[in-house]
Design an enzyme around this catalytic site. Structure first.
Site, mmCIF file in Angstrom:
data_model
loop_
_atom_site.group_PDB
_atom_site.id
_atom_site.type_symbol
_atom_site.label_atom_id
_atom_site.label_comp_id
_atom_site.label_asym_id
_atom_site.label_seq_id
_atom_site.Cartn_x
_atom_site.Cartn_y
_atom_site.Cartn_z
ATOM 1 N N ASP A 296 29.199 51.151 35.181
ATOM 2 C CA ASP A 296 28.082 50.375 35.719
ATOM 3 C C ASP A 296 28.706 49.233 36.510
ATOM 4 O O ASP A 296 29.277 48.306 35.920
ATOM 5 C CB ASP A 296 27.199 49.836 34.595
ATOM 6 C CG ASP A 296 25.977 49.083 35.110
ATOM 7 O OD1 ASP A 296 26.013 48.621 36.268
ATOM 8 O OD2 ASP A 296 24.992 48.947 34.363
ATOM 9 N N HIS A 297 28.635 49.305 37.827
ATOM 10 C CA HIS A 297 29.389 48.357 38.650
ATOM 11 C C HIS A 297 28.960 46.914 38.423
ATOM 12 O O HIS A 297 29.728 45.989 38.700
ATOM 13 C CB HIS A 297 29.285 48.729 40.134
ATOM 14 C CG HIS A 297 27.944 48.477 40.738
ATOM 15 N ND1 HIS A 297 26.901 49.376 40.666
ATOM 16 C CD2 HIS A 297 27.463 47.419 41.436
ATOM 17 C CE1 HIS A 297 25.847 48.890 41.294
ATOM 18 N NE2 HIS A 297 26.155 47.709 41.769
ATOM 19 N N HIS B 271 21.365 48.688 34.522
ATOM 20 C CA HIS B 271 21.859 47.400 35.021
ATOM 21 C C HIS B 271 21.264 46.212 34.255
ATOM 22 O O HIS B 271 21.991 45.373 33.711
ATOM 23 C CB HIS B 271 21.541 47.231 36.503
ATOM 24 C CG HIS B 271 22.241 48.205 37.392
ATOM 25 N ND1 HIS B 271 23.470 48.742 37.099
ATOM 26 C CD2 HIS B 271 21.902 48.748 38.590
ATOM 27 C CE1 HIS B 271 23.855 49.566 38.053
ATOM 28 N NE2 HIS B 271 22.913 49.588 38.968
#
Length: 484
Positions: free
Chosen positions: A177-178, A240
């Site tokens: 998950d960036h 996110h």
């Protein structure tokens, strides 16, 4: 301040989907920047793997163009890019067949880290994992990197985890998950657990509420086909925003180690109360004179998929009992901004006159576009004429506080890929985290499907539907302004 770059060990990295958009925009330019910084060793090898018919030279041309376009153009004139391209290779591969796998196996070296980046559709994860095992590419030192979506609901997430577990141990699986690779997100843990100033106040006794906002100015664009079967809840909230919520709310881990951190995040997800449908707002952006609306983008005139979600949730534990968390995310909003805001309670008694105003301390953690942290402090307004109070920020915007070196902060993908090579899973989701998040999300989605709810329309370039404002207004609160 001088940042310290620690090189990683030699590695072989295979990028499945090596000609795709993510590889072109993020992965390849990020690897180049790590090479320029001296973190990527000279013995490293990067292999693109995809269906397109290419040889090594044509793929190197592809990589060069991607870096020139998305890498900022740095170091391209002094020969560094040419040196980097010597580490690049390519294999034409059939993810569901036999073509190319023997070639790929022949390029792998023994005794070093092997990382396989699954930058492909989730439907191919199982096929690739199986072939990595069958062709002897999977070793004890192998790691796989899996991009979201991690399933579409709890059932599919469990099935995906089960498929991957047939061929790889959980310690070898890196669900990326960036958002967790962003510098400010990690600074959130440093601010909380490295400063005596905050941790004693980080609870329901002193915190009035917390807001988490991820606002985008773009629409669904070319992702319409995927997005209309997903929506903002699946695409953003379940992963996110959930991860940001966990980091802001979790208990201090015993150690800053992968499983210790992820154990505490999992406790937060499991402590989330079911969300009352009165505390959820869904929206869908409309058309303007110059731009199409959501339904035009997805080519579905009757779509009931949301492009905006706002909700109020609670965490049932001693630290946060009674403290609401407000989450919102949406497309085609007024500004691009990702921010966590901790609003502290009023002082128990004010010694000042009523005209001094109501003032609260607010800690704002800006994730994008300008990463930084500000703390609002109440002071006396300068000048004669009585005690007039104003709020001023103690500002740690990275670009201002850290100077030119702030511009050299690695992109989230750069950091996360290097963590994969190191074998550090702290910033990656564990399988039980993913399943717990879906277990909380599924009833919300099933509820509005059962009720036949239609998203509220909102204007492109606005802050979302008016109902989202009312969600806060009913509690005597208001959203922090979405600012760029």
């Amino acid at each position: 301040m001088v940042s310290r770059v620690i090189p990683v060990d030699p590695f072989d990295l295979v990028i499945f989907g090596g000609t795709g958009d993510l590889a072109r925009r993020k992965i390849l330019p990020g690897l180049f920047r790590r090479f320029c910084s001296g973190q990527m060793p000279g013995e490293a090898t990067i292999v693109g793997a995809a269906r397109s018919e290419m040889d090594d030279d044509s793929y190197r041309t592809f990589v060069r163009e991607a870096i020139v376009e998305f890498g900022g153009g740095r170091h391209c004139e002094d020969g560094t890019l040419d040196e980097f391209l010597k580490h690049i290779g390519y294999v034409t591969i059939d993810a569901r067949g036999t073509g190319g796998w023997d070639d790929l196996a022949g390029r792998m070296r023994d005794g070093i880290v092997r990382a396989f980046y699954f930058s492909v559709a989730p439907a191919l994860f199982g096929d690739i994992a199986e072939r990595l095992h069958n062709y002897g590419l999977a070793t004890p030192e192998s790691r796989i990197v899996v991009e979201k979506p991690f399933g579409k609901n709890l059932e599919t997430a469990r099935a995906l985890n089960k498929t991957l577990a047939q061929h790889f141990d959980e310690t070898q699986i890196y669900r990326i998950d960036h958002y967790l690779g962003k510098e400010t997100v990690q600074n959130l843990m440093a601010v909380r657990f490295g400063n005596m100033l905050f941790e004693p106040l980080w609870n329901s006794q002193y915190v009035d509420h917390i807001q988490i906002t991820v606002a985008e100015t773009v629409g669904v664009g070319g992702r319409g086909g995927y997005y209309d079967t997903s929506g903002a809840m699946r695409d953003m909230v379940q992963n996110h925003l959930m991860q940001l919520l966990c980091l802001i709310a979790m208990e201090p881990p015993a150690r800053f180690e992968p499983d210790a951190v992820r154990d505490e995040k999992l406790k937060v997800i499991r402590a989330l109360e079911p969300v009352d449908y009165h505390h959820i707002v869904r929206g869908q952006y409309g058309a303007t004179d110059t731009q199409p609306g959501y339904r035009d983008h997805v080519e579905n005139p009757r779509s009931t998929t949301e492009s905006f979600v706002a909700l109020k949730c609670h965490i049932s534990n001693w630290r946060w009992a009674g403290t609401p968390f407000y989450l919102r995310t949406g497309k085609r909003l007024k500004s691009r901004s990702s921010e966590i805001v901790v609003v502290f309670k009023d002082t128990p008694h004010s010694i000042f006159e009523e005209d001094a105003g109501r003032h609260r301390n607010v800690l704002a953690i800006q994730l994008q576009p300008n990463e930084g942290i500000t703390l609002g402090v109440t002071i006396k307004e300068p000048g004669p004429g009585g005690m007039r109070l104003i709020d001023v920020p103690l500002d740690m915007t990275f670009a201002d506080a850290l100077g030119p070196e702030a511009e050299e902060v690695p992109d989230a993908y750069e950091r996360l890929i290097m963590d994969v090579i190191r074998g550090n899973q702290t910033l990656f989701m564990r399988g039980d985290e993913v399943e717990a998040a879906w277990a909380w999300t599924d009833p919300i989605i099933e509820g509005w499907t059962r009720r036949g709810e239609v998203p509220k329309p909102y204007d492109s370039g606005s802050t979302g539907p008016d109902d989202a404002l009312m969600l806060m207004h009913r509690d005597g609160r208001k959203w922090r302004e979405i600012r760029s």
